[in-house]
Design a protein around this motif. Structure first.
Motif, PDB file in Angstrom:
ATOM      1  N   HIS A 178       0.818  -1.228   0.000  1.00  0.00           N
ATOM      2  CA  HIS A 178       0.000   0.000   0.000  1.00  0.00           C
ATOM      3  C   HIS A 178       0.845   1.269   0.000  1.00  0.00           C
ATOM      4  O   HIS A 178       0.649   2.153   0.830  1.00  0.00           O
ATOM      5  CB  HIS A 178      -0.960   0.011   1.197  1.00  0.00           C
ATOM      6  CG  HIS A 178      -2.122  -0.911   1.011  1.00  0.00           C
ATOM      7  ND1 HIS A 178      -3.184  -0.600   0.203  1.00  0.00           N
ATOM      8  CD2 HIS A 178      -2.362  -2.151   1.495  1.00  0.00           C
ATOM      9  CE1 HIS A 178      -4.034  -1.607   0.197  1.00  0.00           C
ATOM     10  NE2 HIS A 178      -3.563  -2.559   0.975  1.00  0.00           N
ATOM     11  N   ASP A 218      -8.430  -1.677  -3.167  1.00  0.00           N
ATOM     12  CA  ASP A 218      -9.358  -2.322  -2.231  1.00  0.00           C
ATOM     13  C   ASP A 218      -9.786  -1.431  -1.075  1.00  0.00           C
ATOM     14  O   ASP A 218     -10.824  -1.663  -0.474  1.00  0.00           O
ATOM     15  CB  ASP A 218      -8.748  -3.618  -1.688  1.00  0.00           C
ATOM     16  CG  ASP A 218      -7.464  -3.359  -0.906  1.00  0.00           C
ATOM     17  OD1 ASP A 218      -6.539  -2.744  -1.474  1.00  0.00           O
ATOM     18  OD2 ASP A 218      -7.393  -3.761   0.267  1.00  0.00           O
ATOM     19  N   HIS A 231      -6.864  -9.062  -1.019  1.00  0.00           N
ATOM     20  CA  HIS A 231      -6.454  -8.431   0.236  1.00  0.00           C
ATOM     21  C   HIS A 231      -7.508  -8.814   1.262  1.00  0.00           C
ATOM     22  O   HIS A 231      -8.556  -8.200   1.346  1.00  0.00           O
ATOM     23  CB  HIS A 231      -6.395  -6.914   0.083  1.00  0.00           C
ATOM     24  CG  HIS A 231      -5.221  -6.439  -0.711  1.00  0.00           C
ATOM     25  ND1 HIS A 231      -4.686  -5.185  -0.578  1.00  0.00           N
ATOM     26  CD2 HIS A 231      -4.462  -7.070  -1.637  1.00  0.00           C
ATOM     27  CE1 HIS A 231      -3.646  -5.054  -1.403  1.00  0.00           C
ATOM     28  NE2 HIS A 231      -3.502  -6.185  -2.063  1.00  0.00           N
TER      29      HIS A 231
HETATM   30 ZN   LIG Z   1      -5.305  -3.880   0.862  1.00  0.00          ZN
END
Ligand SMILES: [Zn+2]
Length: 429
Positions: free
Chosen positions: A84, A184, A262
């Motif tokens: 991320h 996500d 994820h």
């Molecule tokens: Zn994620």
């Protein structure tokens, strides 16, 4: 570096190791799968947020991965994931990592220019109309205005992914790292038709993406099971896999491109659906299980009894006292029922067995308490603050902790997702 571009294998598992003590125990789980004839490549992931909370550096994740691989004689590839990251945060990961999760979720919905949208629609006329995805019966019908709308929603985000990608490429060289794009961490799930548009935009941006993490429907709370309609998840997952196959065939994306799930850890009830789908399409998958290894450390400490159990209780008491502040950054991904949290006084009287059975993610166990589990899941800051005191006890109780870390990763994640044999028994009730 070599001449061959780094390629992520068909099956890979992303694991978190907050305190950089369990890489060996995690790798043991991959070795166990290998002994059953299934190659699963480990990827150690740690986000900037996690490094900041723990006070660690990306190089420490690299060192512990390298040491585990050397010690256990792992011969297959392995990766260290800058999880991320974005244009502001990628810098400190450039030396240590060879896998980059480029997160552009925050830029979804940022409007692209009219010229950009026109150019996209002009280049992808074949997406307007009926689109038949390989391996499924459904036919998508996208009108030109649907296409414009999706392009308007995702083009700017993909362009930013391109910027981040090129920043990494400039530093590391093309082919010397695995790029993932993640979307996500946002409120709304992306539909398979939107995924198709995103993939086309990624190809236009010339990003050799190897894994993509869309947001799926349903709730992916941290450290606990999936909440949502499993059948609907499976329908979408199938279409997403088919959209990727289409993207590889028609947009010239890398042949090993696959979905990255994820999971926020422990999405046991969707694991059988993932397994069925990857079997059906002979597709790969990257499963990110993130941070429950830290909970296995707590379980191991509690199981050890004595000062280990005492520390596990102290961590609960601290987490309970600071629950509001600990939960705040995770508010959208946890559902804690305060009424179900035992008081620190009650926990102080618990045996090893009482502590571990409340915390261990065994849905069949009566004593399992998902509220306590989620609080401890986000409570790693408490252990980080303890510094050496916590880490010394990890060293002292290495064997019992390692048994829990390896068993958890292998039995509850690897088997149901990649091997399938025990998928039914791992399913919720
Ligand atoms: Zn994620």
């Amino acid at each position: 570096m070599g001449n061959q571009p780094l390629k992520l294998a068909k099956y890979s598992i992303g694991t978190g190791d907050r305190f950089a003590h369990q890489a060996k125990a995690q790798l043991q789980a991959c070795l166990r799968a290998l002994a059953h004839g299934v190659e699963i490549v480990p990827v150690w992931n740690k986000s900037n947020r996690e490094h900041t909370i723990i006070g660690s550096d990306p190089m420490s994740a690299r060192q512990s991965a390298d040491a585990a691989v050397k010690e256990l004689g792992w011969k297959l590839p392995y990766f260290v994931d800058a999880d991320h990251i974005g244009v502001q945060t990628v810098g400190r990961f450039l030396d240590a990592c060879d896998f980059y999760t480029i997160d552009v979720a925050d830029f979804i919905g940022q409007t692209a220019t009219q010229e950009q949208i026109d150019a996209f629609v002009g280049a992808h006329k074949n997406l307007a109309g009926r689109v038949q995805l390989p391996g499924v019966d459904e036919i998508f019908t996208l009108s030109e205005s649907d296409l414009r709308q999706s392009a308007g929603k995702f083009l700017a985000a993909v362009k930013i992914a391109g910027e981040v990608y090129r920043k990494i490429e400039t530093s590391k060289g093309k082919g010397n790292f695995v790029p993932e794009i993640s979307m996500d961490e946002t409120d709304r799930a992306q539909t398979p038709a939107e995924l198709l548009v995103i993939l086309a935009a990624i190809a236009d941006e010339d990003i050799p993406v190897q894994t993509i993490a869309p947001k799926f429907s349903g709730r992916f709370n941290k450290g606990v099971d999936y909440v949502g309609d499993v059948a609907q998840f499976e329908r979408e997952f199938v279409l997403d896999v088919a959209a990727i196959a289409y993207g590889v065939r028609h947009f010239g994306l890398p042949a090993n491109l696959k979905l990255s799930v994820h999971s926020g850890s422990d999405k046991f009830s969707i694991y059988p659906a993932i397994h069925r789908t990857i079997r059906r399409f002979d597709a790969g998958v990257h499963l990110k299980t993130a941070g429950t290894t830290w909970l296995e450390e707590l379980i191991g400490l509690a199981e050890a009894g004595g000062e280990g159990l005492a520390l596990a209780k102290e961590i609960y008491a601290e987490a309970f006292a600071h629950r509001e502040e600990l939960c705040k950054p995770y508010a959208t991904v946890i559902d804690i029922d305060a009424a179900r949290l035992p008081s620190p006084d009650e926990v102080r009287g618990w045996s090893s067995e009482q502590y571990t059975s409340a915390l261990r993610h065994d849905l069949r166990a009566k004593a399992y308490n998902s509220s306590l589990r989620q609080l401890l899941h986000v409570g790693f800051k408490v252990a980080a603050k303890m510094g050496r005191r916590y880490v010394d006890l990890l060293d002292k109780n290495e064997a019992v902790i390692a048994r829990n870390v390896t068993g958890n990763l292998y039995d509850r994640h690897i088997v149901p997702v990649f091997l399938g044999d025990a998928a039914d028994s791992a399913k919720a009730q």
